[in-house]
Every structure is written in C-alpha cells, then in structure tokens.
Design a protein around this motif. Structure first.
Motif, short mmCIF file in Angstrom:
data_model
loop_
_atom_site.label_atom_id
_atom_site.label_comp_id
_atom_site.label_asym_id
_atom_site.label_seq_id
_atom_site.Cartn_x
_atom_site.Cartn_y
_atom_site.Cartn_z
N TYR A 216 40.34 36.06 38.80
CA TYR A 216 40.72 37.46 38.60
C TYR A 216 41.75 37.61 37.48
CZ TYR A 216 41.43 42.33 39.95
OH TYR A 216 41.47 43.70 39.95
N ALA A 217 42.64 36.62 37.35
CA ALA A 217 43.66 36.68 36.31
C ALA A 217 43.06 36.56 34.91
CB ALA A 217 44.71 35.59 36.52
N THR A 218 41.96 35.83 34.79
CA THR A 218 41.37 35.60 33.47
C THR A 218 40.26 36.59 33.12
OG1 THR A 218 39.90 33.96 34.50
CG2 THR A 218 41.90 33.14 33.46
N LYS A 219 39.50 37.06 34.13
CA LYS A 219 38.35 37.92 33.84
C LYS A 219 38.45 39.32 34.41
CE LYS A 219 35.23 36.96 31.94
NZ LYS A 219 34.95 37.10 30.48
N GLY A 220 39.36 39.56 35.36
CA GLY A 220 39.55 40.90 35.88
C GLY A 220 38.46 41.32 36.86
N LYS A 221 38.26 42.64 36.96
CA LYS A 221 37.34 43.20 37.95
C LYS A 221 35.91 42.71 37.73
CE LYS A 221 39.94 47.51 38.55
NZ LYS A 221 39.88 49.00 38.47
N GLY A 222 35.24 42.43 38.84
CA GLY A 222 33.83 42.05 38.77
C GLY A 222 33.57 40.71 38.15
N GLY A 223 34.62 39.93 37.87
CA GLY A 223 34.41 38.64 37.24
C GLY A 223 33.92 38.73 35.81
N GLY A 224 34.27 39.80 35.12
CA GLY A 224 33.85 39.98 33.74
C GLY A 224 32.86 41.12 33.59
N SER A 225 32.60 41.50 32.35
CA SER A 225 31.69 42.63 32.07
C SER A 225 30.28 42.37 32.59
CB SER A 225 31.65 42.91 30.56
OG SER A 225 32.94 43.19 30.07
N PHE A 226 29.85 41.12 32.56
CA PHE A 226 28.52 40.76 33.02
C PHE A 226 28.58 39.93 34.31
CE2 PHE A 226 28.30 41.39 28.44
CZ PHE A 226 27.23 42.25 28.32
N HIS A 227 29.70 40.01 35.02
CA HIS A 227 29.91 39.29 36.29
C HIS A 227 29.72 37.78 36.11
CE1 HIS A 227 29.64 43.36 37.78
NE2 HIS A 227 28.38 43.45 37.43
N ASN A 233 34.37 35.52 46.57
CA ASN A 233 35.69 36.13 46.74
C ASN A 233 35.87 37.34 45.84
OD1 ASN A 233 37.20 34.75 48.76
ND2 ASN A 233 37.25 32.96 47.46
N VAL A 234 35.51 37.18 44.58
CA VAL A 234 35.65 38.28 43.62
C VAL A 234 34.71 39.43 43.99
CG1 VAL A 234 35.47 38.91 41.19
CG2 VAL A 234 36.33 36.65 41.82
N TYR A 235 33.51 39.09 44.45
CA TYR A 235 32.53 40.11 44.85
C TYR A 235 33.04 40.92 46.04
CZ TYR A 235 28.11 42.02 46.60
OH TYR A 235 27.11 42.86 47.05
N ALA A 236 33.59 40.23 47.06
CA ALA A 236 34.12 40.93 48.23
C ALA A 236 35.33 41.77 47.86
CB ALA A 236 34.47 39.91 49.31
N TYR A 237 36.18 41.26 46.99
CA TYR A 237 37.35 42.02 46.54
C TYR A 237 36.92 43.31 45.84
CZ TYR A 237 41.74 43.13 44.17
OH TYR A 237 42.87 43.77 43.71
N GLY A 238 35.91 43.20 44.98
CA GLY A 238 35.43 44.38 44.27
C GLY A 238 34.86 45.43 45.21
#
Length: 275
Positions: A216-227, A233-238
């Motif tokens: 999340y610190a490196t790519k932000g929401k959704g794990g990046g523009s193209f996920h 974890n990132v998916y559930a957070y979003g």
C-alpha cells in the motif's frame, strides 16, 4: 487468556457476521441477512478476487523460497566465529529495525524511474532504465524484492539459532569419515535442522501472506492503476475503505483466514512428523 481470547474471538465473530449480511455504507447502518451470498459473489469474481489470490500465492511463494535460501546461506556463514562477526550480525539485522511503511517509501524513492538511484546504477553499466514499480510486469517482483530485503534477516536469526544448538559431534564424525562440505550439509546438518526450517517457513509464510504495508505504501489504492500488486489484503482493504462494501470485504477476509489456517495446519502436521 480470557482477555486474549476476547481480542481474537470478538473481531473474528463480528467479521463472520458481517460476511453473512449485505452491510455497506456504514457498519452501523441496517443490513439484511443474505447467508452465503457474499461468498458466492466473491468466489465468482474472476476479475479481481482470483487474480488477487494468484498474486498472493506468487508473492508468498517467491519471497519464501528466496528468503529461505538466502537465510540459510547467511546463517551458515555466520555459524562459525570470525573476526568482526558481531558487526556483521548487527549490519544484517538493520532492515528489521525499520517499519514496513518506511521501507516501502525508501525503496519507492530508490526505484523512482526518473531520478531513482537504481536506474542511475544501471546506467553506469550500460543497461537502460527500468520501470520498476511503475511497470505492470515489474511492480510485483519489485515489491517481492523489498520484502526479501527486510525479512531475510528474520530467517537468518531463526536458522542461526537452530545451527548453534546442533551437536558438533555429528559434523566431526562425518568429517572424519571423509564427507565433503556438501555431503555434511545435505546429509547431516539439514536433516538435523529440519524442524527449525519448518518453524522458519511457518512464521515467514504467514507474515508474507499478510503483507499489506509495503504494497500500500508503494502502490496505493487497489495495488496500482491496473491492480498489479493487489493481493487479498489490498483487495479486502479496498472493498472496506474505498467502496464501503463491508459484507463482501468480510467474506474475503474469512476466506483468507481459512486459507491461512489450512496452511498453518499443514506445516504444523509436517513439523510434528519430524519430531
């Protein structure tokens, strides 16, 4: 034990309850019981959920294998005393001091495609600049490298503790019998160290499965523009904090929890088989 049990059981029970409802917008808003509807929706999501599962498995497996191999190599080098050994051990353990978010931000600057130090080093040897975190194909391997850099020292600590507890007589007997270094490692040291290796695999694999901070610190929401680095974890957070779909995110977390429990059960059974 009651206090710890409440801290574990209540959040897990609440998450399980939310996963069986259509809760969205706010966890305090009224919601209807829909049974396994969220699980059906999540398991049939081939655009986000299953790719996230694949990335989670790829991230965990790759990081685990590299960390175990590097950790074993470094632990073997540190096993025998040498001059400056204390300073070397301190230097190896330094990555564990930093928080994952700080590590992610540091490597984000290093891998910056325009002014990062990584591409400057490549230019010195005539290699063209790489996209690193900004490329769809390179983002996930780059974050795996960050995880390896930070958490290999943890594996070194565990394996080194196991190596120092091994009896020296077995290695000396194998040396007297004419066994070379490779034979002593694979036929004597590694079998005796197998229980410790399984502990290291268990602890590190669970941590790798739950990795969120660096991603999340490196790519932000959704794990990046193209996920590109979107794990479970990132998916559930979003789903929870970007779309406020608490029911669906809870279903994802329960499925993820079951995956972790199953993996722990398999490794625990293997460890008991070694004792």
């Amino acid at each position: 034990m009651i206090f710890v049990g409440v801290l574990i059981i209540f959040p897990l029970g609440w998450t399980l309850y939310l996963s069986l409802t259509d809760s969205h917008g706010s966890v305090r808003a009224s919601s209807d019981f829909i049974g396994l509807g969220n699980y059906t929706t999540v398991l049939s999501d081939f655009d986000r959920f299953w790719p996230a599962v694949g990335r989670t498995v790829y991230f965990t497996a790759t990081a685990l294998v590299v960390e175990m191999v590097l950790g074993m190599m470094i632990a073997l080098l540190l096993w025998r005393p040498f001059r400056g050994e204390k300073w070397v051990r301190v230097a190896i353990l330094l990555p564990l001091v930093a928080t994952p978010v700080a590590v992610g931000m540091m490597w984000r600057l290093i891998f910056d495609p325009n002014m990062g130090f990584a591409n400057q080093m490549l230019s010195w040897v005539g290699i063209p600049p790489q996209p690193w975190l900004s490329g769809q194909a390179t983002a996930l391997p780059t974050t795996i490298f960050m995880d390896i850099w930070q958490w290999t020292p943890m594996v070194v600590l565990i394996l080194l503790a196991g190596l120092t507890s091994l009896p020296e007589e077995t290695d000396e007997a194998a040396r007297v019998d004419g066994a070379n270094a490779w034979q002593r490692f694979f036929l004597v040291t590694l079998p005796l160290l197998k229980a410790t290796v399984i502990v290291a695999v268990l602890l590190r694999s669970i941590d790798a499965l739950k990795t969120f901070d660096i991603l999340y610190a490196t790519k932000g929401k959704g794990g990046g523009s193209f996920h590109e680095v979107e794990t479970l974890n990132v998916y559930a957070y979003g789903l929870s904090f970007d779309y406020n779909e608490y029911g669906m995110s809870s279903a994802v977390l329960i499925i993820f929890f079951l995956i972790i429990i199953g993996f722990m059960w398999i490794l625990t059974r293997r460890r008991k088989g070694q004792n």
